[in-house]
Design a protein around this motif. Sequence first.
Motif, PDB file in Angstrom:
ATOM      1  N   VAL A  91       8.359  62.911  13.161  1.00 13.85           N
ATOM      2  CA  VAL A  91       6.973  63.358  12.995  1.00 13.85           C
ATOM      3  C   VAL A  91       6.330  62.601  11.833  1.00 13.85           C
ATOM      4  O   VAL A  91       6.643  62.870  10.666  1.00 13.85           O
ATOM      5  CB  VAL A  91       6.908  64.872  12.749  1.00 13.85           C
ATOM      6  N   PRO A  92       5.443  61.635  12.105  1.00 16.91           N
ATOM      7  CA  PRO A  92       4.765  60.894  11.031  1.00 16.91           C
ATOM      8  C   PRO A  92       3.768  61.776  10.282  1.00 16.91           C
ATOM      9  O   PRO A  92       3.351  62.837  10.758  1.00 16.91           O
ATOM     10  CB  PRO A  92       4.037  59.771  11.783  1.00 16.91           C
ATOM     11  N   ASP A  93       3.358  61.298   9.111  1.00 16.68           N
ATOM     12  CA  ASP A  93       2.288  61.957   8.372  1.00 16.68           C
ATOM     13  C   ASP A  93       0.977  61.853   9.146  1.00 16.68           C
ATOM     14  O   ASP A  93       0.793  60.950   9.974  1.00 16.68           O
ATOM     15  CB  ASP A  93       2.104  61.306   7.004  1.00 16.68           C
ATOM     16  N   ALA A  94       0.062  62.756   8.831  1.00 16.87           N
ATOM     17  CA  ALA A  94      -1.228  62.794   9.536  1.00 16.87           C
ATOM     18  C   ALA A  94      -1.972  61.469   9.437  1.00 16.87           C
ATOM     19  O   ALA A  94      -2.567  61.005  10.418  1.00 16.87           O
ATOM     20  CB  ALA A  94      -2.088  63.933   8.985  1.00 16.87           C
ATOM     21  N   ASP A  95      -1.939  60.835   8.267  1.00 19.23           N
ATOM     22  CA  ASP A  95      -2.693  59.589   8.090  1.00 19.23           C
ATOM     23  C   ASP A  95      -2.161  58.460   8.959  1.00 19.23           C
ATOM     24  O   ASP A  95      -2.874  57.488   9.217  1.00 19.23           O
ATOM     25  CB  ASP A  95      -2.676  59.163   6.618  1.00 19.23           C
ATOM     26  N   GLU A  96      -0.913  58.575   9.404  1.00 17.58           N
ATOM     27  CA  GLU A  96      -0.336  57.562  10.286  1.00 17.58           C
ATOM     28  C   GLU A  96      -0.695  57.802  11.748  1.00 17.58           C
ATOM     29  O   GLU A  96      -0.340  56.985  12.611  1.00 17.58           O
ATOM     30  CB  GLU A  96       1.185  57.546  10.135  1.00 17.58           C
ATOM     31  N   LEU A  97      -1.414  58.895  12.028  1.00 20.00           N
ATOM     32  CA  LEU A  97      -1.739  59.253  13.408  1.00 20.00           C
ATOM     33  C   LEU A  97      -3.236  59.215  13.702  1.00 20.00           C
ATOM     34  O   LEU A  97      -3.650  59.556  14.802  1.00 20.00           O
ATOM     35  CB  LEU A  97      -1.201  60.654  13.720  1.00 20.00           C
ATOM     36  N   THR A  98      -4.046  58.783  12.739  1.00 18.13           N
ATOM     37  CA  THR A  98      -5.496  58.789  12.972  1.00 18.13           C
ATOM     38  C   THR A  98      -5.906  57.816  14.069  1.00 18.13           C
ATOM     39  O   THR A  98      -6.982  57.977  14.663  1.00 18.13           O
ATOM     40  CB  THR A  98      -6.269  58.461  11.683  1.00 18.13           C
ATOM     41  N   TRP A  99      -5.070  56.815  14.365  1.00 17.84           N
ATOM     42  CA  TRP A  99      -5.398  55.889  15.461  1.00 17.84           C
ATOM     43  C   TRP A  99      -5.413  56.616  16.803  1.00 17.84           C
ATOM     44  O   TRP A  99      -5.976  56.110  17.789  1.00 17.84           O
ATOM     45  CB  TRP A  99      -4.406  54.729  15.499  1.00 17.84           C
ATOM     46  N   MET A 100      -4.811  57.800  16.874  1.00 19.74           N
ATOM     47  CA  MET A 100      -4.827  58.593  18.114  1.00 19.74           C
ATOM     48  C   MET A 100      -6.187  59.243  18.366  1.00 19.74           C
ATOM     49  O   MET A 100      -6.423  59.805  19.433  1.00 19.74           O
ATOM     50  CB  MET A 100      -3.766  59.688  18.039  1.00 19.74           C
ATOM     51  N   ILE A 101      -7.076  59.192  17.374  1.00 22.85           N
ATOM     52  CA  ILE A 101      -8.405  59.789  17.525  1.00 22.85           C
ATOM     53  C   ILE A 101      -9.301  58.777  18.220  1.00 22.85           C
ATOM     54  O   ILE A 101      -9.624  57.730  17.664  1.00 22.85           O
ATOM     55  CB  ILE A 101      -9.000  60.177  16.164  1.00 22.85           C
ATOM     56  N   GLY A 102      -9.695  59.064  19.431  1.00 25.77           N
ATOM     57  CA  GLY A 102     -10.586  58.168  20.167  1.00 25.77           C
ATOM     58  C   GLY A 102     -10.048  57.720  21.504  1.00 25.77           C
ATOM     59  O   GLY A 102     -10.695  57.935  22.532  1.00 25.77           O
ATOM     60  N   PRO A 103      -8.861  57.093  21.555  1.00 19.58           N
ATOM     61  CA  PRO A 103      -8.347  56.651  22.846  1.00 19.58           C
ATOM     62  C   PRO A 103      -8.019  57.834  23.758  1.00 19.58           C
ATOM     63  O   PRO A 103      -7.786  58.950  23.269  1.00 19.58           O
ATOM     64  CB  PRO A 103      -7.065  55.892  22.468  1.00 19.58           C
ATOM     65  N   PRO A 104      -7.977  57.618  25.068  1.00 21.83           N
ATOM     66  CA  PRO A 104      -7.522  58.682  25.974  1.00 21.83           C
ATOM     67  C   PRO A 104      -6.145  59.178  25.558  1.00 21.83           C
ATOM     68  O   PRO A 104      -5.288  58.401  25.126  1.00 21.83           O
ATOM     69  CB  PRO A 104      -7.485  57.986  27.338  1.00 21.83           C
ATOM     70  N   LEU A 105      -5.923  60.474  25.686  1.00 22.33           N
ATOM     71  CA  LEU A 105      -4.702  61.099  25.193  1.00 22.33           C
ATOM     72  C   LEU A 105      -3.446  60.519  25.846  1.00 22.33           C
ATOM     73  O   LEU A 105      -2.445  60.254  25.170  1.00 22.33           O
ATOM     74  CB  LEU A 105      -4.775  62.607  25.435  1.00 22.33           C
ATOM     75  N   VAL A 106      -3.488  60.316  27.161  1.00 21.95           N
ATOM     76  CA  VAL A 106      -2.324  59.772  27.862  1.00 21.95           C
ATOM     77  C   VAL A 106      -1.991  58.376  27.342  1.00 21.95           C
ATOM     78  O   VAL A 106      -0.821  58.047  27.085  1.00 21.95           O
ATOM     79  CB  VAL A 106      -2.568  59.751  29.384  1.00 21.95           C
ATOM     80  N   ALA A 107      -3.011  57.550  27.156  1.00 19.12           N
ATOM     81  CA  ALA A 107      -2.782  56.196  26.643  1.00 19.12           C
ATOM     82  C   ALA A 107      -2.215  56.248  25.233  1.00 19.12           C
ATOM     83  O   ALA A 107      -1.313  55.476  24.878  1.00 19.12           O
ATOM     84  CB  ALA A 107      -4.087  55.408  26.667  1.00 19.12           C
ATOM     85  N   GLY A 108      -2.742  57.154  24.417  1.00 16.67           N
ATOM     86  CA  GLY A 108      -2.255  57.272  23.051  1.00 16.67           C
ATOM     87  C   GLY A 108      -0.799  57.677  22.989  1.00 16.67           C
ATOM     88  O   GLY A 108       0.000  57.080  22.252  1.00 16.67           O
ATOM     89  N   PHE A 109      -0.417  58.683  23.759  1.00 20.04           N
ATOM     90  CA  PHE A 109       0.981  59.120  23.752  1.00 20.04           C
ATOM     91  C   PHE A 109       1.902  58.078  24.382  1.00 20.04           C
ATOM     92  O   PHE A 109       3.060  57.936  23.967  1.00 20.04           O
ATOM     93  CB  PHE A 109       1.130  60.463  24.467  1.00 20.04           C
ATOM     94  N   THR A 110       1.418  57.342  25.369  1.00 17.23           N
ATOM     95  CA  THR A 110       2.233  56.287  25.970  1.00 17.23           C
ATOM     96  C   THR A 110       2.597  55.245  24.922  1.00 17.23           C
ATOM     97  O   THR A 110       3.751  54.794  24.828  1.00 17.23           O
ATOM     98  CB  THR A 110       1.495  55.628  27.141  1.00 17.23           C
ATOM     99  N   GLU A 111       1.619  54.868  24.102  1.00 15.10           N
ATOM    100  CA  GLU A 111       1.888  53.899  23.031  1.00 15.10           C
ATOM    101  C   GLU A 111       2.763  54.514  21.944  1.00 15.10           C
ATOM    102  O   GLU A 111       3.711  53.881  21.459  1.00 15.10           O
ATOM    103  CB  GLU A 111       0.569  53.417  22.432  1.00 15.10           C
ATOM    104  N   LEU A 112       2.469  55.740  21.570  1.00 15.70           N
ATOM    105  CA  LEU A 112       3.203  56.390  20.484  1.00 15.70           C
ATOM    106  C   LEU A 112       4.672  56.584  20.828  1.00 15.70           C
ATOM    107  O   LEU A 112       5.560  56.395  19.985  1.00 15.70           O
ATOM    108  CB  LEU A 112       2.561  57.748  20.169  1.00 15.70           C
TER     109      LEU A 112
END
Length: 223
Positions: free
Chosen positions: A33-54
Amino acid sequence: MIALFDLDGTLTDPKAGITRSVQYALERLGRPVPDADELTWMIGPPLVAGFTELLGGADEVPDAVRFYRERYGDVGLYENEVYAGIPALLQDLREKDVRLFVATSKLRVFARRILDHFDLSRFFSEIYGSEPDNRNADKRELIRYILDEERFDPARAVMIGDRKHDVIGARANGVAAIGITWGYGSRQELSEAGAACLVDDPRALEGPLLTLTASTPPRAAEA
């Protein structure tokens, strides 16, 4: 004149709710589980695409999305804050007879609840977002759907958003795009995507928006 507004990072700052819900999903999956600041790139892209990359692949994505929405739908969507100046901007645009719409990759039902909660729904003619089956999560598809539903001239419309997905989606449909810099996309990201201009404060948005909706935007980008 038509204005399409992104939600996350444009009308409201959703950092706490989104990052905490991503963390919750990762924890449920047994992932680091990364820190919140390491996950701000997830704000904006479609959720499925974001989790696929993550997650580095698609196998765990359906469970990740389910866990995310489990927390976000109960708690996360209210861990949110309206950016200063947004209500006044929306009021001014309505008084100038600009028709306002929300165009977000977020689930439409979540977007409605957020906007109702913060008393912003009253400014918008309609709220558009994605569906649980991932329809309209891509901004190109979403804006095309809005144009089909509302039947307005793309040359009289402008998309306002903080990420490249907003700009790319708009340009693919012949709609001009304004990149705003108080959200989560960089100036470079927005400029390289083809934003007609960048705006640094909600109080400075009205002028460029009215100018662009009175002019002809670039042709739709070729597929």
